[in-house]
Design an enzyme around this catalytic site. Structure first.
Site, PDB file in Angstrom:
ATOM      1  N   ASP A 107    -107.543 -25.137  -5.134  1.00 33.35           N
ATOM      2  CA  ASP A 107    -107.678 -24.423  -3.646  1.00 33.35           C
ATOM      3  C   ASP A 107    -108.393 -23.136  -3.824  1.00 33.35           C
ATOM      4  OD1 ASP A 107    -105.450 -24.984  -1.080  1.00 33.35           O
ATOM      5  OD2 ASP A 107    -106.602 -23.014  -1.218  1.00 33.35           O
ATOM      6  N   ILE A 108    -109.112 -23.102  -2.509  1.00 33.56           N
ATOM      7  CA  ILE A 108    -110.063 -21.988  -2.563  1.00 33.56           C
ATOM      8  C   ILE A 108    -109.244 -20.353  -2.527  1.00 33.56           C
ATOM      9  CG2 ILE A 108    -110.460 -21.786  -0.059  1.00 33.56           C
ATOM     10  CD1 ILE A 108    -113.583 -21.785  -0.966  1.00 33.56           C
ATOM     11  N   ASN A 132     -98.584 -30.755   4.319  1.00 32.05           N
ATOM     12  CA  ASN A 132     -98.237 -30.162   5.546  1.00 32.05           C
ATOM     13  C   ASN A 132     -98.780 -31.122   6.580  1.00 32.05           C
ATOM     14  OD1 ASN A 132     -97.465 -27.579   4.556  1.00 32.05           O
ATOM     15  ND2 ASN A 132     -99.509 -26.900   4.198  1.00 32.05           N
ATOM     16  N   GLN A 168    -100.739 -27.451   8.699  1.00 31.58           N
ATOM     17  CA  GLN A 168    -101.824 -28.103   8.421  1.00 31.58           C
ATOM     18  C   GLN A 168    -102.864 -27.451   8.972  1.00 31.58           C
ATOM     19  OE1 GLN A 168    -102.080 -32.385   9.313  1.00 31.58           O
ATOM     20  NE2 GLN A 168    -103.929 -32.604   8.022  1.00 31.58           N
ATOM     21  N   HIS A 190    -103.983 -34.476   2.457  1.00 31.40           N
ATOM     22  CA  HIS A 190    -104.186 -33.664   0.837  1.00 31.40           C
ATOM     23  C   HIS A 190    -102.743 -33.315   0.377  1.00 31.40           C
ATOM     24  CE1 HIS A 190    -104.868 -30.544   3.938  1.00 31.40           C
ATOM     25  NE2 HIS A 190    -104.145 -29.817   2.918  1.00 31.40           N
TER      26      HIS A 190
HETATM   27  P1  5GP Z   1    -103.353 -27.173   4.634  1.00 32.06           P
HETATM   28  O1  5GP Z   1    -103.007 -25.889   5.189  1.00 32.06           O
HETATM   29  O2  5GP Z   1    -104.056 -27.999   5.601  1.00 32.06           O
HETATM   30  O3  5GP Z   1    -102.419 -27.868   4.263  1.00 32.06           O
HETATM   31  O4  5GP Z   1    -104.177 -26.752   3.415  1.00 32.06           O
HETATM   32  C1  5GP Z   1    -105.679 -26.616   3.401  1.00 32.06           C
HETATM   33  C2  5GP Z   1    -105.924 -25.826   2.230  1.00 32.06           C
HETATM   34  O5  5GP Z   1    -107.289 -26.133   2.007  1.00 32.06           O
HETATM   35  C3  5GP Z   1    -105.583 -24.316   2.410  1.00 32.06           C
HETATM   36  O6  5GP Z   1    -104.600 -24.043   1.164  1.00 32.06           O
HETATM   37  C4  5GP Z   1    -107.076 -23.748   1.938  1.00 32.06           C
HETATM   38  O7  5GP Z   1    -106.813 -22.652   1.194  1.00 32.06           O
HETATM   39  C5  5GP Z   1    -107.961 -24.946   1.252  1.00 32.06           C
HETATM   40  N1  5GP Z   1    -109.193 -24.892   1.605  1.00 32.06           N
HETATM   41  C6  5GP Z   1    -109.721 -24.825   2.855  1.00 32.06           C
HETATM   42  N2  5GP Z   1    -111.142 -24.893   2.982  1.00 32.06           N
HETATM   43  C7  5GP Z   1    -111.293 -25.073   1.533  1.00 32.06           C
HETATM   44  C8  5GP Z   1    -112.561 -25.344   0.704  1.00 32.06           C
HETATM   45  O8  5GP Z   1    -113.985 -25.190   1.311  1.00 32.06           O
HETATM   46  N3  5GP Z   1    -112.517 -25.324  -0.540  1.00 32.06           N
HETATM   47  C9  5GP Z   1    -111.326 -25.566  -1.175  1.00 32.06           C
HETATM   48  N4  5GP Z   1    -111.190 -25.656  -2.587  1.00 32.06           N
HETATM   49  N5  5GP Z   1    -110.011 -25.248  -0.643  1.00 32.06           N
HETATM   50  C10 5GP Z   1    -110.147 -25.245   0.774  1.00 32.06           C
END
Ligand code: 5GP
Ligand code: ZN
Length: 113
Positions: free
Chosen positions: A29-30, A86, A93, A99
């Site tokens: 995760d970034i 999420n 999300q 994911h």
């Molecule tokens: P969500 O909030 O949808 O469950 O999780 C999305 C996750 O993707 C977040 O933890 C966010 O930091 C990560 N994320 C968003 N954009 C990128 C990206 O460009 N690269 C990586 N490696 N992670 C990302």
């Protein structure tokens, strides 16, 4: 291609990839919220868990097995880890490509926090 995870899968955006096979990719995760924070992502684009159907049961199981193997390889299988999916805006999300989050390396709070 507007989906950031589809761009990573296509090699059009950078990521620290830890694992890849014909159905799955896993990358860090970034913005990690734990010392270990890996995203396990199906190659096929699903907007969220809501888009998964009975035909996708093998894929869903595969994502869990990949997560378990990564937990072992990253050395957190015994100490413990958390898998999070999420779903939807109130589920937290923000990237609408299905994911799993693999979180480890610190004590996790109660799951509902
Ligand atoms: P969500 O909030 O949808 O469950 O999780 C999305 C996750 O993707 C977040 O933890 C966010 O930091 C990560 N994320 C968003 N954009 C990128 C990206 O460009 N690269 C990586 N490696 N992670 C990302
Ligand atoms: Zn996508």
């Amino acid at each position: 291609m507007s989906c950031i995870f589809c761009r990573i899968i296509a090699g059009q955006a950078p990521a620290e990839v830890l694992y890849r096979d014909d159905r799955t990719i896993a990358f860090r995760d970034i913005h990690p919220v734990a010392p270990v924070h890996v995203l396990i992502v199906p190659i096929q684009h699903f907007d969220s868990l809501n888009s998964l159907s009975e035909e996708d049961e093998a894929l869903a199981g595969h994502l869990l097995v990949v997560a378990r193997r990564l937990a072992e390889e990253l050395g957190v299988a015994r100490s413990g880890y958390r898998l999070v999916i999420n779903t939807g805006s109130e589920g937290g999300q923000t990237v609408f490509h299905l994911h799993l989050h693999l979180l480890a390396g610190r004590r996790m709070p109660f799951a509902g926090d």
